[in-house]
Scaffold this motif. Structure first.
Motif, PDB file in Angstrom:
ATOM      1  N   ASP A 167      44.074  25.508  25.817  1.00  0.00           N
ATOM      2  CA  ASP A 167      42.798  25.766  25.132  1.00  0.00           C
ATOM      3  C   ASP A 167      41.577  25.246  25.887  1.00  0.00           C
ATOM      4  N   LYS A 168      41.665  25.239  27.224  1.00  0.00           N
ATOM      5  CA  LYS A 168      40.514  24.814  28.027  1.00  0.00           C
ATOM      6  C   LYS A 168      39.560  25.980  28.284  1.00  0.00           C
ATOM      7  N   ILE A 169      40.126  27.203  28.320  1.00  0.00           N
ATOM      8  CA  ILE A 169      39.308  28.408  28.473  1.00  0.00           C
ATOM      9  C   ILE A 169      39.864  29.509  27.589  1.00  0.00           C
ATOM     10  N   SER A 170      39.049  30.505  27.353  1.00  0.00           N
ATOM     11  CA  SER A 170      39.465  31.644  26.541  1.00  0.00           C
ATOM     12  C   SER A 170      40.224  32.652  27.407  1.00  0.00           C
ATOM     13  N   ALA A 171      41.220  33.266  26.828  1.00  0.00           N
ATOM     14  CA  ALA A 171      41.982  34.312  27.525  1.00  0.00           C
ATOM     15  C   ALA A 171      41.128  35.553  27.755  1.00  0.00           C
ATOM     16  N   TYR A 172      39.975  35.618  27.098  1.00  0.00           N
ATOM     17  CA  TYR A 172      39.123  36.798  27.193  1.00  0.00           C
ATOM     18  C   TYR A 172      37.946  36.618  28.149  1.00  0.00           C
ATOM     19  N   CYS A 173      37.989  35.556  28.959  1.00  0.00           N
ATOM     20  CA  CYS A 173      36.986  35.392  30.025  1.00  0.00           C
ATOM     21  C   CYS A 173      37.226  36.472  31.079  1.00  0.00           C
ATOM     22  N   PHE A 174      36.140  36.991  31.627  1.00  0.00           N
ATOM     23  CA  PHE A 174      36.252  37.967  32.702  1.00  0.00           C
ATOM     24  C   PHE A 174      36.669  37.280  33.992  1.00  0.00           C
ATOM     25  N   VAL A 175      37.468  37.998  34.807  1.00  0.00           N
ATOM     26  CA  VAL A 175      37.904  37.478  36.107  1.00  0.00           C
ATOM     27  C   VAL A 175      37.566  38.489  37.188  1.00  0.00           C
ATOM     28  N   ARG A 176      37.474  37.989  38.396  1.00  0.00           N
ATOM     29  CA  ARG A 176      37.325  38.869  39.551  1.00  0.00           C
ATOM     30  C   ARG A 176      38.217  38.340  40.661  1.00  0.00           C
ATOM     31  N   ASP A 177      38.752  39.235  41.414  1.00  0.00           N
ATOM     32  CA  ASP A 177      39.560  38.911  42.573  1.00  0.00           C
ATOM     33  C   ASP A 177      38.680  38.200  43.606  1.00  0.00           C
ATOM     34  N   VAL A 178      39.270  37.338  44.418  1.00  0.00           N
ATOM     35  CA  VAL A 178      38.493  36.625  45.439  1.00  0.00           C
ATOM     36  C   VAL A 178      37.827  37.591  46.428  1.00  0.00           C
ATOM     37  N   ASN A 179      38.352  38.792  46.547  1.00  0.00           N
ATOM     38  CA  ASN A 179      37.789  39.773  47.473  1.00  0.00           C
ATOM     39  C   ASN A 179      36.752  40.688  46.835  1.00  0.00           C
ATOM     40  N   GLU A 180      36.505  40.515  45.546  1.00  0.00           N
ATOM     41  CA  GLU A 180      35.509  41.325  44.856  1.00  0.00           C
ATOM     42  C   GLU A 180      34.223  40.524  44.697  1.00  0.00           C
ATOM     43  N   TYR A 181      33.126  41.222  44.519  1.00  0.00           N
ATOM     44  CA  TYR A 181      31.824  40.557  44.469  1.00  0.00           C
ATOM     45  C   TYR A 181      31.226  40.494  43.078  1.00  0.00           C
ATOM     46  N   ASP A 182      31.820  41.216  42.138  1.00  0.00           N
ATOM     47  CA  ASP A 182      31.278  41.184  40.784  1.00  0.00           C
ATOM     48  C   ASP A 182      32.410  41.394  39.773  1.00  0.00           C
ATOM     49  N   TYR A 183      32.039  41.469  38.531  1.00  0.00           N
ATOM     50  CA  TYR A 183      33.009  41.578  37.437  1.00  0.00           C
ATOM     51  C   TYR A 183      33.026  42.992  36.844  1.00  0.00           C
ATOM     52  N   SER A 184      32.660  43.967  37.645  1.00  0.00           N
ATOM     53  CA  SER A 184      32.530  45.342  37.153  1.00  0.00           C
ATOM     54  C   SER A 184      33.861  45.964  36.734  1.00  0.00           C
ATOM     55  N   ASN A 185      34.981  45.406  37.164  1.00  0.00           N
ATOM     56  CA  ASN A 185      36.280  45.944  36.741  1.00  0.00           C
ATOM     57  C   ASN A 185      36.618  45.586  35.299  1.00  0.00           C
ATOM     58  N   ARG A 186      35.853  44.672  34.728  1.00  0.00           N
ATOM     59  CA  ARG A 186      36.018  44.253  33.329  1.00  0.00           C
ATOM     60  C   ARG A 186      37.429  43.732  33.050  1.00  0.00           C
ATOM     61  N   LEU A 187      38.023  43.082  34.022  1.00  0.00           N
ATOM     62  CA  LEU A 187      39.353  42.498  33.906  1.00  0.00           C
ATOM     63  C   LEU A 187      39.239  41.123  33.262  1.00  0.00           C
ATOM     64  N   ARG A 188      40.133  40.815  32.346  1.00  0.00           N
ATOM     65  CA  ARG A 188      40.119  39.525  31.655  1.00  0.00           C
ATOM     66  C   ARG A 188      41.373  38.729  32.027  1.00  0.00           C
ATOM     67  N   ILE A 189      41.321  37.438  31.791  1.00  0.00           N
ATOM     68  CA  ILE A 189      42.484  36.583  32.065  1.00  0.00           C
ATOM     69  C   ILE A 189      43.688  37.111  31.293  1.00  0.00           C
ATOM     70  N   TYR A 190      43.448  37.538  30.083  1.00  0.00           N
ATOM     71  CA  TYR A 190      44.496  38.098  29.235  1.00  0.00           C
ATOM     72  C   TYR A 190      45.240  39.232  29.947  1.00  0.00           C
ATOM     73  N   ASP A 191      44.500  40.093  30.639  1.00  0.00           N
ATOM     74  CA  ASP A 191      45.103  41.241  31.347  1.00  0.00           C
ATOM     75  C   ASP A 191      46.027  40.780  32.467  1.00  0.00           C
ATOM     76  N   LEU A 192      45.619  39.709  33.171  1.00  0.00           N
ATOM     77  CA  LEU A 192      46.448  39.180  34.255  1.00  0.00           C
ATOM     78  C   LEU A 192      47.724  38.568  33.718  1.00  0.00           C
ATOM     79  N   ILE A 193      47.588  37.767  32.679  1.00  0.00           N
ATOM     80  CA  ILE A 193      48.763  37.083  32.101  1.00  0.00           C
ATOM     81  C   ILE A 193      49.759  38.086  31.573  1.00  0.00           C
ATOM     82  N   LYS A 194      49.256  39.165  30.983  1.00  0.00           N
ATOM     83  CA  LYS A 194      50.106  40.207  30.417  1.00  0.00           C
ATOM     84  C   LYS A 194      51.001  40.845  31.475  1.00  0.00           C
ATOM     85  N   GLU A 195      50.536  40.920  32.718  1.00  0.00           N
ATOM     86  CA  GLU A 195      51.284  41.571  33.797  1.00  0.00           C
ATOM     87  C   GLU A 195      52.376  40.691  34.404  1.00  0.00           C
TER      88      GLU A 195
END
Length: 196
Positions: A167-195
Motif C-alpha cells: 500500500d505504498k502506491i496505487s496500482a492505478y498509477c500510470f507507468v512508462r517504459d524507460v525507453n519512452e518519453y511520456d505516459y501516452s500509452n496510458r499503461l498502469r501498474i495494474y496492467d503490468l502486474i496482470k501480465e
C-alpha cells in the motif's frame, strides 16, 4: 512490393546468411500458414539445396537456391518462383514473392509440441508465444511511475508489485517504459502486474 509487405507485417528483418542460415533456417519444420485450413504443408529447407514439402498423404522433394543478394529461387508445383526471405522473429518466416504482391507466412514448429492444423491452432501458437515473450520482457524491464504529478523510478515490475501490495502506491498509477518519453500509452501498474 516491399512497402506492401512491410505495411502488412511490420518489423521484419531481412534474411542474413550469417545470422539465420544455420540457426533458424536450415532443417527446421516450417508450417505454411497460407491455406492451412484447406491443407497443411510443412517445408524443410535442407542442405544441398533440397526442399522437402510434406502434406498429409505424401512428401515431395524439390530444390531451392540462394544468390549473393539473398534472393531465393524455389522450385514449386507451380514452377520456379523468386522470393526474398524475412524473419519476424525466430519462429515466423516470410517469403515475399518478387513478381507479385504476395507473400507466404510460415511458423517454425521444430520445437513446438502441439500440432498446427488450423487457423485456430496458429492463433493459439502466436498468442502463447507472444504472451511468454511479453511476460519475460516485462519481468526484465524497468518502468517509471507518476503519482501526484511527480515521477519516480525506474523500478522493475516486481518492485512495483511489492510497493502496491504494501500500500505504498496505487496500482492505478500510470507507468512508462524507460525507453519512452511520456505516459501516452496510458499503461498502469495494474496492467503490468496482470501480465506476470
Amino acid at each position: 512490393m516491399k512497402e506492401y509487405l512491410h505495411n502488412t507485417i511490420p518489423n521484419l528483418k531481412p534474411f542474413d546468411h550469417e545470422l539465420h542460415y544455420e540457426a533458424l533456417f536450415i532443417n527446421k519444420a516450417w508450417v505454411l500458414v497460407n491455406g492451412i485450413s484447406e491443407k497443411k504443408s510443412t517445408y524443410i529447407f535442407k542442405t544441398d539445396n533440397i526442399l522437402e514439402i510434406s502434406r498429409k498423404d505424401y512428401t515431395i522433394e524439390t530444390s531451392w537456391t540462394i544468390n549473393i543478394q539473398n534472393i531465393f529461387s524455389i522450385e514449386t508445383e507451380d514452377g520456379l518462383i523468386t522470393v526474398k526471405v524475412y524473419f519476424k522473429d525466430d519462429d515466423v518466416l516470410v517469403l515475399n514473392h518478387q513478381n507479385k504482391q504476395e507473400f507466404a507466412l510460415f511458423i517454425n514448429t521444430t520445437n513446438y509440441t502441439e500440432d498446427l492444423n488450423s487457423v485456430e491452432d496458429v492463433q493459439n501458437f502466436l498468442k502463447e508465444k507472444y504472451k511468454q515473450k511479453l511476460t519475460s520482457l516485462i519481468y526484465d524491464h524497468e518502468f517509471y511511475y507518476i503519482e501526484n504529478s511527480k515521477e519516480f523510478g525506474p523500478f522493475t515490475v516486481e518492485e512495483l508489485s511489492e510497493k502496491v501490495s504494501n500500500d505504498k502506491i496505487s496500482a492505478y498509477c500510470f507507468v512508462r517504459d524507460v525507453n519512452e518519453y511520456d505516459y501516452s500509452n496510458r499503461l498502469r501498474i495494474y496492467d503490468l502486474i496482470k501480465e506476470l
